[in-house]
Design a protein around this motif. Structure first.
Motif, PDB file in Angstrom:
ATOM      1  N   ARG A  21       5.838  -8.453   1.195  1.00 27.82           N
ATOM      2  CA  ARG A  21       5.262  -7.157   1.563  1.00 27.82           C
ATOM      3  C   ARG A  21       6.148  -6.041   1.019  1.00 27.82           C
ATOM      4  NH1 ARG A  21       2.639  -6.086   7.284  1.00 27.82           N
ATOM      5  NH2 ARG A  21       1.007  -7.176   6.127  1.00 27.82           N
ATOM      6  N   VAL A  22       5.505  -5.089   0.362  1.00 27.00           N
ATOM      7  CA  VAL A  22       6.204  -3.947  -0.226  1.00 27.00           C
ATOM      8  C   VAL A  22       5.640  -2.664   0.365  1.00 27.00           C
ATOM      9  CG1 VAL A  22       6.668  -2.640  -2.328  1.00 27.00           C
ATOM     10  CG2 VAL A  22       6.667  -5.141  -2.393  1.00 27.00           C
ATOM     11  N   PHE A  23       6.529  -1.785   0.762  1.00 29.14           N
ATOM     12  CA  PHE A  23       6.135  -0.428   1.136  1.00 29.14           C
ATOM     13  C   PHE A  23       6.873   0.515   0.205  1.00 29.14           C
ATOM     14  CE2 PHE A  23       6.553   3.605   3.327  1.00 29.14           C
ATOM     15  CZ  PHE A  23       5.262   3.814   3.795  1.00 29.14           C
ATOM     16  N   GLY A  24       6.112   1.339  -0.511  1.00 27.40           N
ATOM     17  CA  GLY A  24       6.744   2.211  -1.498  1.00 27.40           C
ATOM     18  C   GLY A  24       6.105   3.577  -1.550  1.00 27.40           C
ATOM     19  N   THR A  25       6.754   4.479  -2.275  1.00 30.46           N
ATOM     20  CA  THR A  25       6.301   5.863  -2.424  1.00 30.46           C
ATOM     21  C   THR A  25       6.507   6.320  -3.856  1.00 30.46           C
ATOM     22  OG1 THR A  25       6.901   6.368  -0.124  1.00 30.46           O
ATOM     23  CG2 THR A  25       6.610   8.236  -1.616  1.00 30.46           C
ATOM     24  N   TYR A  26       5.522   7.036  -4.393  1.00 31.17           N
ATOM     25  CA  TYR A  26       5.650   7.719  -5.672  1.00 31.17           C
ATOM     26  C   TYR A  26       5.269   9.179  -5.469  1.00 31.17           C
ATOM     27  CZ  TYR A  26       6.052   3.199  -8.028  1.00 31.17           C
ATOM     28  OH  TYR A  26       6.474   1.951  -8.435  1.00 31.17           O
ATOM     29  N   THR A  27       6.030  10.052  -6.102  1.00 26.53           N
ATOM     30  CA  THR A  27       5.787  11.487  -5.911  1.00 26.53           C
ATOM     31  C   THR A  27       5.441  12.214  -7.214  1.00 26.53           C
ATOM     32  OG1 THR A  27       8.162  11.933  -6.164  1.00 26.53           O
ATOM     33  CG2 THR A  27       7.337  11.575  -3.919  1.00 26.53           C
ATOM     34  N   ASP A  28       5.471  11.510  -8.350  1.00 30.23           N
ATOM     35  CA  ASP A  28       5.254  12.167  -9.640  1.00 30.23           C
ATOM     36  C   ASP A  28       3.921  11.828 -10.292  1.00 30.23           C
ATOM     37  OD1 ASP A  28       5.947   9.565 -10.017  1.00 30.23           O
ATOM     38  OD2 ASP A  28       7.493   9.947 -11.531  1.00 30.23           O
ATOM     39  N   LYS A  77      -0.782   9.757 -17.867  1.00 28.28           N
ATOM     40  CA  LYS A  77      -0.854  11.141 -17.407  1.00 28.28           C
ATOM     41  C   LYS A  77      -0.311  12.108 -18.461  1.00 28.28           C
ATOM     42  CE  LYS A  77       1.173  14.197 -13.915  1.00 28.28           C
ATOM     43  NZ  LYS A  77       2.081  14.267 -12.738  1.00 28.28           N
ATOM     44  N   ASN A  78       0.855  11.813 -18.996  1.00 24.87           N
ATOM     45  CA  ASN A  78       1.524  12.736 -19.912  1.00 24.87           C
ATOM     46  C   ASN A  78       0.934  12.722 -21.317  1.00 24.87           C
ATOM     47  OD1 ASN A  78       3.277  13.375 -17.814  1.00 24.87           O
ATOM     48  ND2 ASN A  78       4.764  11.811 -18.414  1.00 24.87           N
ATOM     49  N   ALA A 103       3.335   3.048 -16.788  1.00 30.69           N
ATOM     50  CA  ALA A 103       2.054   3.131 -17.490  1.00 30.69           C
ATOM     51  C   ALA A 103       1.214   4.287 -16.960  1.00 30.69           C
ATOM     52  CB  ALA A 103       1.295   1.819 -17.340  1.00 30.69           C
ATOM     53  N   THR A 104       1.314   4.548 -15.653  1.00 29.37           N
ATOM     54  CA  THR A 104       0.589   5.678 -15.070  1.00 29.37           C
ATOM     55  C   THR A 104       1.131   7.002 -15.590  1.00 29.37           C
ATOM     56  OG1 THR A 104       0.226   4.368 -13.052  1.00 29.37           O
ATOM     57  CG2 THR A 104      -0.170   6.736 -12.911  1.00 29.37           C
ATOM     58  N   LEU A 105       2.450   7.117 -15.647  1.00 30.02           N
ATOM     59  CA  LEU A 105       3.062   8.327 -16.197  1.00 30.02           C
ATOM     60  C   LEU A 105       2.672   8.532 -17.653  1.00 30.02           C
ATOM     61  CD1 LEU A 105       6.688   8.180 -14.727  1.00 30.02           C
ATOM     62  CD2 LEU A 105       4.969   9.948 -14.266  1.00 30.02           C
ATOM     63  N   THR A 165      -0.526  11.012  -9.294  1.00 31.04           N
ATOM     64  CA  THR A 165      -1.537  11.138  -8.248  1.00 31.04           C
ATOM     65  C   THR A 165      -2.061   9.760  -7.853  1.00 31.04           C
ATOM     66  OG1 THR A 165      -3.480  11.273  -9.697  1.00 31.04           O
ATOM     67  CG2 THR A 165      -2.245  13.319  -9.306  1.00 31.04           C
ATOM     68  N   PRO A 166      -2.586   9.613  -6.649  1.00 30.65           N
ATOM     69  CA  PRO A 166      -3.190   8.344  -6.240  1.00 30.65           C
ATOM     70  C   PRO A 166      -4.312   7.911  -7.180  1.00 30.65           C
ATOM     71  CG  PRO A 166      -2.878   9.767  -4.338  1.00 30.65           C
ATOM     72  CD  PRO A 166      -2.557  10.598  -5.542  1.00 30.65           C
ATOM     73  N   ARG A 167      -5.124   8.874  -7.626  1.00 31.02           N
ATOM     74  CA  ARG A 167      -6.221   8.534  -8.525  1.00 31.02           C
ATOM     75  C   ARG A 167      -5.706   7.923  -9.827  1.00 31.02           C
ATOM     76  NH1 ARG A 167     -11.554  10.608  -9.321  1.00 31.02           N
ATOM     77  NH2 ARG A 167     -11.190  12.182  -7.713  1.00 31.02           N
ATOM     78  N   GLN A 168      -4.655   8.512 -10.398  1.00 26.68           N
ATOM     79  CA  GLN A 168      -4.102   8.000 -11.646  1.00 26.68           C
ATOM     80  C   GLN A 168      -3.530   6.593 -11.461  1.00 26.68           C
ATOM     81  OE1 GLN A 168      -1.362  11.183 -12.172  1.00 26.68           O
ATOM     82  NE2 GLN A 168      -2.772  12.475 -13.351  1.00 26.68           N
ATOM     83  N   PHE A 169      -2.769   6.395 -10.401  1.00 28.81           N
ATOM     84  CA  PHE A 169      -2.162   5.094 -10.125  1.00 28.81           C
ATOM     85  C   PHE A 169      -3.230   4.025  -9.901  1.00 28.81           C
ATOM     86  CE2 PHE A 169      -0.068   2.049  -7.201  1.00 28.81           C
ATOM     87  CZ  PHE A 169       1.070   1.754  -7.937  1.00 28.81           C
TER      88      PHE A 169
END
Length: 370
Positions: free
Chosen positions: A166-173, A326-327, A321-323, A175-179
């Motif tokens: 089980r993994v609990f994580g956070t990304y701030t850079d 996005k960029n 890959a999401t970044l 969006t949820p849609r992009q990820f």
């Protein structure tokens, strides 16, 4: 219909090969006769009925014969070459169960805010207290990795040498849609995940939006490559600001086991994404629960090390890959905006599903993690 064997031949067989040999020959004869009859029936029904009618008929036979000795239902499905969605599609209850796990974790969010209690299990107190007397109560979670925006636990799976993670994580850079979209886009994954050998949608269910995928991936040397056949489904709840993705291993008649790869038959993954604000603003938390049996001969601690190190690596590649998408504005399909029953050329929808599309949930269908 079939000529009877003379008594003298039976007696000669008994004297030459013994009664056991005679009995074995007769059993083979009867079994072969029944298989040929089943094939003739399947061919006859194939000529008389449409694909949709065959799916409906097979579904009824599956439910009637399921659980009987000999697994007659599996035989019928294999003969007809049809995947029985009534038994294999991911249900609403499975999606909701994953969302509930995220809610439990949010109820004890102080676990991830106070350094004094961060190493506790990611389970709510009510869950553990309520199951004290249960004989098959699940094992407690053990902290494996504890970083600022990434926490990894594991626990033994009862009756096996394996762990559930089980993994609990956070990304701030991002969006949820992009990820979300990058994770689900099978074509894009072939570009950013160098381990992928093959990844394609085999069949899609128009009732629930569930999909069956065939995924072949490299494993560390000297192990053989592994292949997975699994069903996946996603749901986006904009009202409650949550996304959930669920997948699990299945068998599909169009993807038989290949001697080139090791088939992984035990595989489950659930990911829940909770935006900090909205689907289109940077920042979200995610909860990933994962288990599989990679069919290795290595000791338990070796397998645990491979998964514990491989999971963060995969998530970081997914984030990168999401970044990149996005960029650099790489074109990625928007699964949130896509119509739930949209079907691409890479998969065929089931005729059975179109007949029953008003009977159940009509949520979209996609997920990916390994």
């Amino acid at each position: 219909m079939f000529p009877r064997r003379p008594l003298a031949a039976w007696l000669a067989g008994a004297r030459g090969g013994g009664l056991l040999g005679l009995l074995a020959n007769q059993c083979r004869f009867v079994t072969g006769l029944r298989v040929r009859r089943a094939q003739q029936i399947a061919q006859l029904y194939g000529r008389l009925y449409s694909e949709r009618s065959r799916c409906v008929l097979l579904g009824r036979l599956w439910r009637r014969l399921r659980g009987r000795p000999g697994h007659a239902s599996a035989l019928m499905a294999a003969l007809a070459g049809v995947f029985v969605w009534d038994e294999e599609r991911i249900q609403e209850e499975e999606l909701q169960r994953s969302i509930n796990e995220m809610k439990k974790l949010e109820e004890v969010s102080s676990i991830f805010q106070s350094s004094g209690v961060e190493r506790h299990s990611p389970e709510s107190k009510s869950q553990t207290d309520g199951d004290e007397d249960s004989k098959d109560r699940e094992q407690p979670w053990e902290m494996v990795m504890d970083k600022k925006h990434f926490k990894l636990w594991r626990r033994p799976i009862a009756g096996t040498h394996l762990y559930q993670y089980r993994v609990f994580g956070t990304y701030t850079d991002v969006t949820p849609r992009q990820f979300f979209n990058v994770q689900l886009d099978t074509e894009y994954r072939k570009k950013w995940d160098a381990l992928v050998i093959k990844l394609e949608v085999i069949e899609r269910d128009a009732v629930s939006g569930s999909e069956v995928l065939h995924w072949v991936t490299h494993f560390p040397y000297p192990m053989y490559s592994r292949d997975y056949v699994y069903v996946r489904r996603y749901s986006v709840d904009q009202e409650n600001n949550v996304m959930v993705l669920v997948s699990r291993a299945v068998e599909h008649p169009s993807v038989p086991e290949s001697p080139e790869f090791v088939r992984v038959r035990s595989y489950e993954s659930q990911m829940v994404i909770r935006p900090h604000k909205s689907f289109d603003e940077n920042g979200f938390d995610y909860l990933l629960t994962y288990s599989d049996n990679p069919q290795t001969v290595f000791p338990r601690y070796c397998v645990s090390w491979m998964v514990s190190s491989g999971m963060p690596d995969f998530l970081e590649k997914l984030h990168t890959a999401t970044l990149k998408a996005k960029n650099m504005e790489i074109k990625v399909k928007d699964y949130i905006s896509a119509k739930p029953l949209e079907v691409s050329s890479e998969a065929k929808p089931t005729a059975q599903a179109s007949e029953r599309k008003n009977e159940g949930s009509c949520g979209p269908a996609r997920i990916e993690y390994a």
